[in-house]
Design an enzyme around this catalytic site. Structure first.
Site, PDB file in Angstrom:
ATOM      1  N   GLU A  94      11.966  -4.547   1.857  1.00 32.59           N
ATOM      2  CA  GLU A  94      12.477  -3.199   2.096  1.00 32.59           C
ATOM      3  C   GLU A  94      13.069  -3.092   3.490  1.00 32.59           C
ATOM      4  OE1 GLU A  94      10.451   0.050   0.127  1.00 32.59           O
ATOM      5  OE2 GLU A  94       8.835  -1.340  -0.321  1.00 32.59           O
ATOM      6  N   CYS A 107      15.386  -0.170  10.375  1.00 29.14           N
ATOM      7  CA  CYS A 107      14.101  -0.861  10.415  1.00 29.14           C
ATOM      8  C   CYS A 107      14.184  -2.020   9.429  1.00 29.14           C
ATOM      9  CB  CYS A 107      13.004   0.122  10.024  1.00 29.14           C
ATOM     10  SG  CYS A 107      11.367  -0.626   9.925  1.00 29.14           S
ATOM     11  N   CYS A 114       3.195 -10.001   3.978  1.00 25.96           N
ATOM     12  CA  CYS A 114       2.627 -10.216   5.303  1.00 25.96           C
ATOM     13  C   CYS A 114       1.222 -10.779   5.157  1.00 25.96           C
ATOM     14  CB  CYS A 114       2.566  -8.904   6.081  1.00 25.96           C
ATOM     15  SG  CYS A 114       2.032  -9.121   7.797  1.00 25.96           S
ATOM     16  N   CYS A 118      -3.756  -6.210   8.101  1.00 22.60           N
ATOM     17  CA  CYS A 118      -4.179  -4.968   8.769  1.00 22.60           C
ATOM     18  C   CYS A 118      -4.663  -3.973   7.707  1.00 22.60           C
ATOM     19  CB  CYS A 118      -3.030  -4.371   9.578  1.00 22.60           C
ATOM     20  SG  CYS A 118      -2.453  -5.442  10.908  1.00 22.60           S
ATOM     21  N   CYS A 121      -2.372  -0.904   6.443  1.00 25.69           N
ATOM     22  CA  CYS A 121      -0.950  -1.142   6.161  1.00 25.69           C
ATOM     23  C   CYS A 121      -0.728  -1.456   4.680  1.00 25.69           C
ATOM     24  CB  CYS A 121      -0.453  -2.305   7.019  1.00 25.69           C
ATOM     25  SG  CYS A 121       1.268  -2.711   6.728  1.00 25.69           S
ATOM     26  N   CYS A 334       6.639   3.921   8.715  1.00 27.80           N
ATOM     27  CA  CYS A 334       6.011   2.634   8.990  1.00 27.80           C
ATOM     28  C   CYS A 334       4.727   2.473   8.213  1.00 27.80           C
ATOM     29  CB  CYS A 334       5.677   2.534  10.465  1.00 27.80           C
ATOM     30  SG  CYS A 334       6.912   1.640  11.346  1.00 27.80           S
TER      31      CYS A 334
HETATM   32  N1  SAH Z   1       3.843  -6.966  11.913  1.00 31.33           N
HETATM   33  C1  SAH Z   1       4.431  -6.191  12.955  1.00 31.33           C
HETATM   34  C2  SAH Z   1       5.598  -5.321  12.519  1.00 31.33           C
HETATM   35  C3  SAH Z   1       5.514  -4.586  11.212  1.00 31.33           C
HETATM   36  S1  SAH Z   1       4.487  -3.144  11.132  1.00 31.33           S
HETATM   37  C4  SAH Z   1       3.373  -5.385  13.676  1.00 31.33           C
HETATM   38  O1  SAH Z   1       2.215  -5.439  13.277  1.00 31.33           O
HETATM   39  O2  SAH Z   1       3.671  -4.747  14.680  1.00 31.33           O
HETATM   40  C5  SAH Z   1       5.234  -1.950  12.196  1.00 31.33           C
HETATM   41  C6  SAH Z   1       4.248  -0.939  12.779  1.00 31.33           C
HETATM   42  O3  SAH Z   1       3.753  -0.030  11.786  1.00 31.33           O
HETATM   43  C7  SAH Z   1       3.000  -1.597  13.389  1.00 31.33           C
HETATM   44  O4  SAH Z   1       2.701  -0.978  14.614  1.00 31.33           O
HETATM   45  C8  SAH Z   1       1.959  -1.286  12.358  1.00 31.33           C
HETATM   46  O5  SAH Z   1       0.673  -1.367  12.868  1.00 31.33           O
HETATM   47  C9  SAH Z   1       2.358   0.115  11.935  1.00 31.33           C
HETATM   48  N2  SAH Z   1       1.767   0.587  10.693  1.00 31.33           N
HETATM   49  C10 SAH Z   1       1.329  -0.140   9.641  1.00 31.33           C
HETATM   50  N3  SAH Z   1       0.806   0.667   8.701  1.00 31.33           N
HETATM   51  C11 SAH Z   1       0.922   1.930   9.154  1.00 31.33           C
HETATM   52  C12 SAH Z   1       0.589   3.196   8.625  1.00 31.33           C
HETATM   53  N4  SAH Z   1       0.032   3.338   7.427  1.00 31.33           N
HETATM   54  N5  SAH Z   1       0.875   4.285   9.396  1.00 31.33           N
HETATM   55  C13 SAH Z   1       1.462   4.151  10.588  1.00 31.33           C
HETATM   56  N6  SAH Z   1       1.826   2.994  11.128  1.00 31.33           N
HETATM   57  C14 SAH Z   1       1.551   1.881  10.429  1.00 31.33           C
END
Ligand code: SAH
Length: 356
Positions: A94, A107, A114, A118, A121, A334
């Site tokens: 995406e 973006c 991935c 996390c 996410c 995000c």
């Molecule tokens: N892998 C990288 C980039 C992709 S995620 C990273 O971890 O930074 C981009 C951003 O979105 C990261 O800061 C991540 O922690 C955040 N993110 C992931 N899930 C989210 C959610 N449900 N709400 C808000 N931010 C989120």
């Protein structure tokens, strides 16, 4: 999979050599093609009107501008467009177009899925498939450009995947976008979960991009709970790499801080964060959790809790921003890029023209 040569991903000098050796054309034809592919974002050889007709025909017989296709999966009321790039091997990633008044941002994804796991996410829940190629990263931008009424000015590598685990392709993509599309590196942000050795490696490239580190907690206990990567590199080793990054590049680091209610959003967390960031030239970007269903049932904190958190940091002299949230009505924020597209894609409407 396709066997034909693919143009997106090739630099001007590679295109020059390619036209000269494959078609016995003067090398400057390569410059013309690069202009059409990257600056004008055309998707057909037919459109390359300053090339001789016979060359256009030959090119369309043997090569592809891109083997990938985009579906618009959602369009929000505030102009955000969420796209799904279907790759030549059937995988999907995406990408999102984010028009603002004074800039147009995109973006982009760097991996299919991935592996970082996390807990908050959506992408993590689908696991990891593979790295994207340089061309696949650049191609997301070009496809989004065709859907945008204005030229794209900014990009963030914050879509699916962990950019620093795909470092060589990432660096090549940033160079191509800078040199061929013409977007300044100062307008590019790479976001990492915090792969410490790769932060040192990226610093060696001395790129004038912004490095954003997803910190999300000031202590190891909290961070390890929400981000498994912290079991490998502690908060202290991560902060040390951020200091080093600044010393080498003179680029201030952004720390992203995702706020999860009652998990990492208390005044104590804010105070500890302020203490630990003392002496690290940085900006803290607060991101209230964008709701996705998670096993831990995370919630978004109330506005007052976010404000209180922000206040504590600011009183400690830390610069704070809050992510401008867009595309909420379509789940394009995000952490929400995953899998809701199974329905019917919205038909492509071509409203695009760029003049350079
Ligand atoms: N892998 C990288 C980039 C992709 S995620 C990273 O971890 O930074 C981009 C951003 O979105 C990261 O800061 C991540 O922690 C955040 N993110 C992931 N899930 C989210 C959610 N449900 N709400 C808000 N931010 C989120």
């Amino acid at each position: 999979m396709t066997e034909s040569p693919v143009l997106v991903g090739m630099s001007t000098s590679e295109l020059r050599e390619w036209v000269a050796t494959q078609f016995w054309e003067p090398a400057y034809r390569g410059n013309q093609i690069a202009q059409w592919v990257y600056r004008r974002a055309v998707d057909s050889f037919e459109a390359m009107s300053d090339l001789p007709a016979r060359l256009r025909t030959r090119l369309s017989e043997v090569a592809l501008i891109t083997p990938n296709q985009i579906d618009i999966t959602q369009r929000s009321r505030d102009g955000v467009v969420k796209g799904l790039l279907r790759l030549s091997d059937g995988n999907e990633v995406e990408c999102v177009l984010l028009p603002y008044e004074e800039r147009v941002s995109v973006c982009l994804s760097t991996q299919v899925g991935c592996a970082m796991g996390c807990r908050f996410c959506a992408t993590a829940q689908g696991g990891y498939t593979r790295n994207l190629t340089t061309g696949e990263m650049v191609d997301q931008l070009l496809h989004l450009q065709r859907l945008s009424e204005r030229p794209i000015t900014h990009l963030v590598m914050m879509g699916m995947g962990e950019p620093l685990l795909n470092l060589p392709n990432l660096v090549r993509a940033l160079h191509l976008i800078h040199e061929e599309v013409g977007i300044s590196m100062r307008r590019m942000t790479v976001s990492t979960v915090g792969i410490v050795p790769k932060i040192y490696e990226l610093a060696e490239h001395r790129l004038p991009i912004t490095l954003a580190i997803s910190l999300h907690a000031p202590d190891d206990e909290t961070r390890a709970k929400i981000m498994p990567v912290n079991r490998k590199w502690t908060v202290e080793t991560l902060l040390q790499s951020a200091r080093d990054y600044f010393e080498r590049t003179h680029r201030r680091v952004t720390f992203e801080y995702l706020l999860l209610r009652e998990v990492n959003d208390t005044p104590d967390h804010a105070r500890l964060l302020a203490q630990r960031l003392r002496g690290v030239p940085c900006l803290v970007n607060l991101i209230p959790f964008n709701y996705v269903p998670t096993p831990d049932q995370y919630q978004r904190p109330e506005v007052e809790r976010v404000q209180r958190f922000r206040q504590i940091l600011e009183q400690a002299g830390i610069e704070v921003s809050q992510r401008m949230e867009r595309g909420h009505d379509i789940d394009a924020a995000c952490g929400q890029l995953r899998g809701k597209h199974r329905g019917k894609p919205i038909p492509l409407k071509m409203s695009y023209s760029v003049s350079h």
